[in-house]
Design a protein around this motif. Structure first.
Motif: not given
Length: 182
Positions: A131, A38-40, A126-129, A122-124
């Protein structure tokens, strides 16, 4: 430069999704691992060093697909191939002469300014818990990758140009033109 010299452009970034879809998991284990995160897990929970060592495109996964795509192109007009997936140690054996390639190595300030000017900084992240941590990790990983490219081009005797935040597009074009001997 492509328009000025009648060349086409092949941007490796534009075909990343296609190449990811065409990559078999046995041929691209780092890509398979990346897709499973996942993104995190990708951008927050791992160190920039681990991110660098395990990022599939930085390991050369999918490079063969770039070569396949290029071989399918007609011989004329010539092509400028661009993108971070063009690792010096993979490209060098394919060059007729070392002056047929040049690596543009962005300073950290240039990279950040480029992302900011495109509105994608911030595109990538900001999709995390988290940023802030994600952005820090991503920029640190990219900085280390650029250092690696610098060392590799130097070791292999390949041309490289450091691109700083104050370098104009015209000056960069002049420098690249000098390398290619246009």
């Amino acid at each position: 430069m492509a328009a000025r010299h009648g060349l086409r452009i092949y941007a490796t970034d534009d075909v990343m999704s296609d190449h990811a879809d065409r990559s078999a998991s046995r041929d691209s284990p780092f890509l398979s691992d990346f897709k499973a995160m996942d993104m995190d897990e990708r951008w927050v929970n791992r160190s920039p060093e681990t991110m660098l060592e395990t990022f599939h495109w930085f390991r050369g996964e999918g490079f063969g697909l770039i070569v396949e795509d290029l071989l399918r192109l007609p011989e004329a007009p010539g092509v400028i191939v661009e993108g971070f997936r063009l690792l010096p140690h993979l490209v060098k054996p394919l060059l007729a002469a070392s002056g047929h390639a040049v690596w543009l190595l962005p300073t950290p300030e240039f990279r950040r300014a480029a992302f900011e000017s495109r509105g994608s900084l911030w595109d990538i992240a900001r999709k995390t818990s988290d940023p802030e941590t994600a952005l820090h990790n991503l920029l640190a990983r990219d900085r280390m990758f650029t250092v690696r490219l610098h060392e590799e081009t130097k070791r292999l005797g390949l041309p490289a140009i450091e691109v700083g935040a104050t370098m104009t597009e015209d000056h960069l074009a002049e420098r690249v033109t000098e390398v290619f001997g246009f």
